[in-house]
Design an enzyme around this catalytic site. Structure first.
Site, mmCIF file in Angstrom:
data_model
loop_
_atom_site.group_PDB
_atom_site.id
_atom_site.type_symbol
_atom_site.label_atom_id
_atom_site.label_comp_id
_atom_site.label_asym_id
_atom_site.label_seq_id
_atom_site.Cartn_x
_atom_site.Cartn_y
_atom_site.Cartn_z
ATOM 1 N N LYS A 149 63.210 -58.997 24.536
ATOM 2 C CA LYS A 149 64.310 -59.416 25.400
ATOM 3 C C LYS A 149 65.170 -60.501 24.763
ATOM 4 C CE LYS A 149 62.899 -58.021 29.996
ATOM 5 N NZ LYS A 149 62.606 -58.421 31.376
ATOM 6 N N LYS B 152 62.548 -44.455 27.822
ATOM 7 C CA LYS B 152 62.107 -44.683 29.194
ATOM 8 C C LYS B 152 63.268 -44.569 30.179
ATOM 9 C CE LYS B 152 60.134 -48.495 30.907
ATOM 10 N NZ LYS B 152 59.256 -49.651 31.143
ATOM 11 N N LYS C 250 66.945 -48.830 34.390
ATOM 12 C CA LYS C 250 68.148 -49.180 35.148
ATOM 13 C C LYS C 250 69.261 -49.663 34.240
ATOM 14 C CE LYS C 250 65.297 -52.836 37.028
ATOM 15 N NZ LYS C 250 64.612 -53.232 38.252
HETATM 16 P P1 AMP Z 1 61.196 -53.112 36.169
HETATM 17 O O1 AMP Z 1 62.210 -52.217 36.743
HETATM 18 O O2 AMP Z 1 61.163 -53.051 34.668
HETATM 19 O O3 AMP Z 1 61.202 -54.512 36.738
HETATM 20 O O4 AMP Z 1 59.795 -52.501 36.574
HETATM 21 C C1 AMP Z 1 59.257 -52.501 37.891
HETATM 22 C C2 AMP Z 1 58.009 -51.662 37.882
HETATM 23 O O5 AMP Z 1 58.340 -50.269 37.635
HETATM 24 C C3 AMP Z 1 57.009 -52.055 36.782
HETATM 25 O O6 AMP Z 1 55.686 -51.922 37.282
HETATM 26 C C4 AMP Z 1 57.273 -51.041 35.677
HETATM 27 O O7 AMP Z 1 56.148 -50.820 34.866
HETATM 28 C C5 AMP Z 1 57.650 -49.784 36.483
HETATM 29 N N1 AMP Z 1 58.588 -48.929 35.718
HETATM 30 C C6 AMP Z 1 59.829 -49.251 35.283
HETATM 31 N N2 AMP Z 1 60.412 -48.225 34.611
HETATM 32 C C7 AMP Z 1 59.492 -47.206 34.613
HETATM 33 C C8 AMP Z 1 59.480 -45.861 34.090
HETATM 34 N N3 AMP Z 1 60.514 -45.344 33.436
HETATM 35 N N4 AMP Z 1 58.377 -45.114 34.290
HETATM 36 C C9 AMP Z 1 57.313 -45.619 34.965
HETATM 37 N N5 AMP Z 1 57.262 -46.866 35.486
HETATM 38 C C10 AMP Z 1 58.326 -47.655 35.316
#
Ligand code: AMP
Ligand code: TRP
Length: 333
Positions: free
Chosen positions: A114, A198, A201
């Protein structure tokens, strides 16, 4: 033994199908298991480790909460709140920052990713982010923490902090050492446009992801345009290894229908993509559209969302402030 579950999601924009399958769907299942005590936190203090627009942040806190509720989290069964409403998190973060070692934080790969090339310009908050995460977890005596694979290292740091604190202050088992709960299957949902990336967002292409707020026709269109290849669907699980987009779509179908990948392959093996994509669209619409409708409905009712967060924060504060008192006593305040 009843499990004490804690997890957090950053309010940094649209939640998508990856967040749902990788995180929120499990939160709901854990909430509905008998005897679990669950705390789910919208981690807004973590969000400001990178620059946020204050008005957007406020909106995103509400929208992430709405996504929790619309997906089936129930404020009567789980404690749902946003982190900044409970000051104990920041307070304990300072104390545990005096337990954590620089060398431990220097190993964190997420900070390196990051912060990018110019580490000197990253915020101190981004660097000490995992200490705040440890505080979130340890304040509630959490035994199990459902997270994605990407958070495993941070969770190990939480365990190290708990163990060092207990040993430094000679208070064995005072801070509970938490176990990670990491899904084995479908833990990484990939972009609809590139099966090696992946679903995220921050991807500039909206066609790469299904947002939890997408309308029915948007979902159908995105699945229609999802990348595939020219061969028919594989009839054997071993044959999908070099077809990441195919594996991803089959994974999404399997997860949403709560069946194994092999079950899905048995259902669609040898068929062409148009049949499969039609079934997949129907399934994603069936599971996601009700969530999307609910989120969109709640968007007009900030008072309702704010009331849930406030109620959750009061319950959380009761638990957290008791632990903070004990921590302060132990360190000699
Ligand atoms: P974040 O959006 O990165 O804050 O992630 C929030 C939660 O969603 C965390 O537990 C991540 O591991 C999960 N997560 C985010 N993107 C993915 C993805 N593409 N596939 C599976 N889990 C995800
Ligand atoms: N760091 C986690 C993420 O980015 C969010 C988070 C903050 C968290 N505090 C937590 C997750 C405590 C689990 C437990 O996904």
């Amino acid at each position: 033994m009843n499990k004490k579950i804690f997890s957090g999601v950053q309010p940094t924009g649209n939640l998508h199908l990856g967040n749902y399958i990788g995180a929120i769907k499990n939160f709901v299942e854990l909430q509905n298991e008998k005897d679990n005590e669950c705390v789910y936190c919208v981690v807004d203090l973590h969000a400001i480790t990178v620059k946020q627009d204050p008005n957007l942040l406020k909106n995103n806190i509400r929208e992430t909460t709405a996504a929790f509720l619309a997906s089936g989290l129930d404020h009567k069964k789980s404690i749902i709140f946003n982190q900044s409403l409970v000051p104990s998190h920041s307070e304990v973060s300072w104390i545990l920052g005096c337990t954590a070692r620089m060398g431990w934080l220097n190993r964190m790969t997420q900070f390196k990713e990051k912060a990018g090339k110019d580490k000197e310009k990253a915020s101190i908050g981004l660097y000490i982010y995992p200490i705040l995460m440890a505080s979130d977890i340890l304040l509630y005596d959490s035994t199990h923490v459902p997270v994605g694979e990407d958070q495993k290292q941070h969770l190990e740091l939480s365990r190290d902090i708990a163990q060092k604190f207990n040993s430094d202050f000679n208070c064995p088992n005072f801070l509970k050492v938490p176990e990670p709960l990491i899904q084995k299957r479908f833990a990484r949902i990939m972009s609809l446009k590139d099966g090696t990336k992946k679903m995220s967002k921050s991807d500039p292409s909206d066609l790469s992801r299904i947002n939890l707020t997408d309308k029915k026709d948007e979902i159908i269109n995105k699945i229609k345009k999802a990348k595939t290849d020219n061969s028919p669907l594989p009839a054997d699980e071993k044959k999908i290894n070099e077809r990441p987009e195919v594996e991803n779509l089959l994974g999404i179908y399997s997860s949403l229908s709560s069946q194994t990948l092999q079950d899905t392959i048995n259902e669609f093996g040898g068929k062409n993509f148009s049949d499969f994509k039609k079934k997949l669209s129907d399934l994603v619409v069936e599971k996601i559209s009700p969530i999307s409708d609910e989120i969109n409905k709640m968007k007009n009712d900030n008072t309702y969302i704010d009331k849930i967060l406030k109620g959750g924060a009061e319950k959380a504060e009761k638990i957290a402030s008791k632990k903070v008192k004990e921590i302060k006593k132990i360190v000699g305040f």
